[in-house]
Motif scaffolding. Structure first.
Motif, mmCIF file in Angstrom:
data_model
loop_
_atom_site.group_PDB
_atom_site.id
_atom_site.type_symbol
_atom_site.label_atom_id
_atom_site.label_comp_id
_atom_site.label_asym_id
_atom_site.label_seq_id
_atom_site.Cartn_x
_atom_site.Cartn_y
_atom_site.Cartn_z
ATOM 1 N N GLY A 9 10.299 -7.345 -0.999
ATOM 2 C CA GLY A 9 10.575 -6.653 -2.263
ATOM 3 C C GLY A 9 9.407 -5.777 -2.685
ATOM 4 N N ALA A 10 8.172 -6.293 -2.508
ATOM 5 C CA ALA A 10 6.988 -5.512 -2.863
ATOM 6 C C ALA A 10 6.866 -4.267 -1.994
ATOM 7 C CB ALA A 10 5.729 -6.379 -2.739
ATOM 8 N N GLU A 11 7.294 -4.369 -0.731
ATOM 9 C CA GLU A 11 7.269 -3.202 0.157
ATOM 10 C C GLU A 11 8.293 -2.162 -0.310
ATOM 11 O OE1 GLU A 11 6.688 -0.368 3.061
ATOM 12 O OE2 GLU A 11 5.370 -1.963 2.361
ATOM 13 N N ARG A 28 -4.757 11.747 -5.849
ATOM 14 C CA ARG A 28 -5.814 11.915 -4.843
ATOM 15 C C ARG A 28 -6.390 10.525 -4.610
ATOM 16 N NH1 ARG A 28 -11.213 15.580 -5.634
ATOM 17 N NH2 ARG A 28 -11.376 14.246 -7.472
ATOM 18 N N VAL A 29 -6.231 10.015 -3.399
ATOM 19 C CA VAL A 29 -6.604 8.635 -3.090
ATOM 20 C C VAL A 29 -7.891 8.626 -2.268
ATOM 21 C CG1 VAL A 29 -5.820 6.465 -2.089
ATOM 22 C CG2 VAL A 29 -4.153 8.061 -3.064
ATOM 23 N N LEU A 30 -8.866 7.899 -2.759
ATOM 24 C CA LEU A 30 -10.163 7.814 -2.085
ATOM 25 C C LEU A 30 -10.491 6.354 -1.772
ATOM 26 C CD1 LEU A 30 -12.063 10.255 -4.493
ATOM 27 C CD2 LEU A 30 -11.160 10.806 -2.230
ATOM 28 N N GLY A 31 -10.977 6.103 -0.573
ATOM 29 C CA GLY A 31 -11.452 4.769 -0.200
ATOM 30 C C GLY A 31 -10.380 3.764 0.166
ATOM 31 N N ALA A 32 -9.140 4.215 0.411
ATOM 32 C CA ALA A 32 -8.070 3.265 0.762
ATOM 33 C C ALA A 32 -8.409 2.482 2.030
ATOM 34 C CB ALA A 32 -6.746 4.001 0.929
ATOM 35 N N TRP A 33 -9.224 3.058 2.893
ATOM 36 C CA TRP A 33 -9.632 2.390 4.141
ATOM 37 C C TRP A 33 -10.465 1.136 3.874
ATOM 38 C CZ3 TRP A 33 -14.928 2.121 4.576
ATOM 39 C CH2 TRP A 33 -15.655 3.027 3.805
ATOM 40 N N ARG A 34 -10.980 1.019 2.659
ATOM 41 C CA ARG A 34 -11.794 -0.159 2.330
ATOM 42 C C ARG A 34 -10.945 -1.417 2.111
ATOM 43 N NH1 ARG A 34 -14.779 3.809 -1.064
ATOM 44 N NH2 ARG A 34 -16.889 4.021 -0.190
ATOM 45 N N VAL A 35 -9.662 -1.245 1.865
ATOM 46 C CA VAL A 35 -8.787 -2.389 1.599
ATOM 47 C C VAL A 35 -8.577 -3.174 2.893
ATOM 48 C CG1 VAL A 35 -6.477 -3.108 0.850
ATOM 49 C CG2 VAL A 35 -7.592 -1.139 -0.240
ATOM 50 N N PRO A 36 -8.901 -4.488 2.900
ATOM 51 C CA PRO A 36 -8.675 -5.286 4.117
ATOM 52 C C PRO A 36 -7.224 -5.162 4.577
ATOM 53 C CG PRO A 36 -9.962 -6.537 2.526
ATOM 54 C CD PRO A 36 -9.517 -5.289 1.817
ATOM 55 N N ALA A 37 -7.027 -4.987 5.881
ATOM 56 C CA ALA A 37 -5.685 -4.732 6.422
ATOM 57 C C ALA A 37 -4.792 -5.968 6.385
ATOM 58 C CB ALA A 37 -5.788 -4.214 7.845
ATOM 59 N N ARG A 62 -1.208 -1.252 1.078
ATOM 60 C CA ARG A 62 -0.434 -2.487 1.257
ATOM 61 C C ARG A 62 0.453 -2.743 0.044
ATOM 62 N NH1 ARG A 62 -4.514 -7.233 2.806
ATOM 63 N NH2 ARG A 62 -2.534 -8.388 2.763
ATOM 64 N N PRO A 63 1.605 -3.409 0.233
ATOM 65 C CA PRO A 63 2.473 -3.733 -0.902
ATOM 66 C C PRO A 63 1.732 -4.635 -1.898
ATOM 67 C CG PRO A 63 3.527 -4.322 1.193
ATOM 68 C CD PRO A 63 2.136 -3.907 1.510
ATOM 69 N N THR A 64 1.953 -4.408 -3.182
ATOM 70 C CA THR A 64 1.199 -5.112 -4.217
ATOM 71 C C THR A 64 2.116 -5.834 -5.191
ATOM 72 O OG1 THR A 64 -0.433 -3.327 -4.084
ATOM 73 C CG2 THR A 64 -0.638 -4.845 -5.931
ATOM 74 N N HIS A 65 1.742 -7.070 -5.510
ATOM 75 C CA HIS A 65 2.443 -7.860 -6.528
ATOM 76 C C HIS A 65 1.576 -7.855 -7.796
ATOM 77 C CE1 HIS A 65 5.085 -9.750 -3.416
ATOM 78 N NE2 HIS A 65 4.001 -9.650 -2.668
ATOM 79 N N PHE A 66 1.989 -7.134 -8.811
ATOM 80 C CA PHE A 66 1.211 -7.070 -10.044
ATOM 81 C C PHE A 66 1.626 -8.168 -11.025
ATOM 82 C CE2 PHE A 66 -0.378 -2.801 -9.107
ATOM 83 C CZ PHE A 66 -1.613 -2.832 -9.751
#
Length: 215
Positions: A9-11, A28-37, A62-66
């Motif tokens: 569902g999050a995806e 404009r997205v910066l630093g997304a590569w820093r998020v652990p895969a 990555r999909p996020t659950h807020f």
């Protein structure tokens, strides 16, 4: 047994967010590569506008659950938000169900999104609640600071409650860090120390993000 929000569902929510956010604005997205895969992660997001959550959902790798205040779950939004893996939380009490479900997200190796300031405000991480520290220490998850800049600069001409259409919104992901002291302690003092540690990291990240984006 409390049901863990759907990763699938999050995806779906992420894909909807991609279409909406890139269709209406110019992220404009910066630093997304820093998020652990892989593995559990907590996004700590500053909060100055209603679109901050959907924006992060749409641009994150990555999909996020807020964790979302229960007041947002009204009418048709209630089943929709639940279906896309978002977590209803009652901020007026200790919401055991929301806590259990949020920890379930981390135990399943998912991404939990939190607005550590609790409510929408200046978005400067000046006032942090202890909830973020609890999830970070209890869930053993690294915290990734996320700065959303430009969403509250000025109201749109067509819809005052939204940023101007096609305006640029910057989303800056920071380096992951551990909030705990390495001992795994969850005492009140340990959580207070973790909260102070988190606040320092988030404030530094926000300053760097503003410098980087010129905001």
């Amino acid at each position: 047994m409390t049901e863990v929000p759907s990763a699938r569902g999050a995806e779906v929510g992420r894909r909807i967010g991609v279409g909406l956010m890139y269709g209406l604005w110019k992220p404009r997205v910066l630093g997304a590569w820093r998020v652990p895969a892989t593995g559990p992660v907590i996004f700590a997001v500053n909060h100055s506008h209603n679109i901050d959550g959907p924006m992060v959902m749409g641009v994150a790798p990555r999909p996020t659950h807020f964790l979302v205040k229960k007041e947002a779950f009204v009418g048709p939004l209630d089943p929709f938000l639940t279906r896309i893996g978002q977590l209803k939380v009652d901020r007026a009490s200790t919401d055991r169900t929301a806590i259990t479900r949020a920890l379930g997200v981390l135990e399943a190796g998912g991404v939990l999104g939190i607005f550590p300031e609790g409510t929408r405000g200046e978005g400067d991480f000046a006032a942090l609640r202890a909830g973020l520290a609890y999830f970070a220490v209890r869930g053993g998850a690294p915290v990734v600071p996320v700065a959303v800049l430009g969403s509250s600069d000025r109201p749109g001409r067509l819809v005052k409650a939204l940023p101007p259409l096609r305006s640029r919104v910057d989303v800056v992901f920071g380096d992951p860090f551990d909030a705990g002291d390495g001992t795994g302690r969850r005492t009140r003092r340990a959580l207070d120390e973790a909260t102070a540690r988190i606040q320092k990291q988030l404030t530094t990240h926000l300053e760097n993000a503003r410098r980087l984006t010129g905001r």
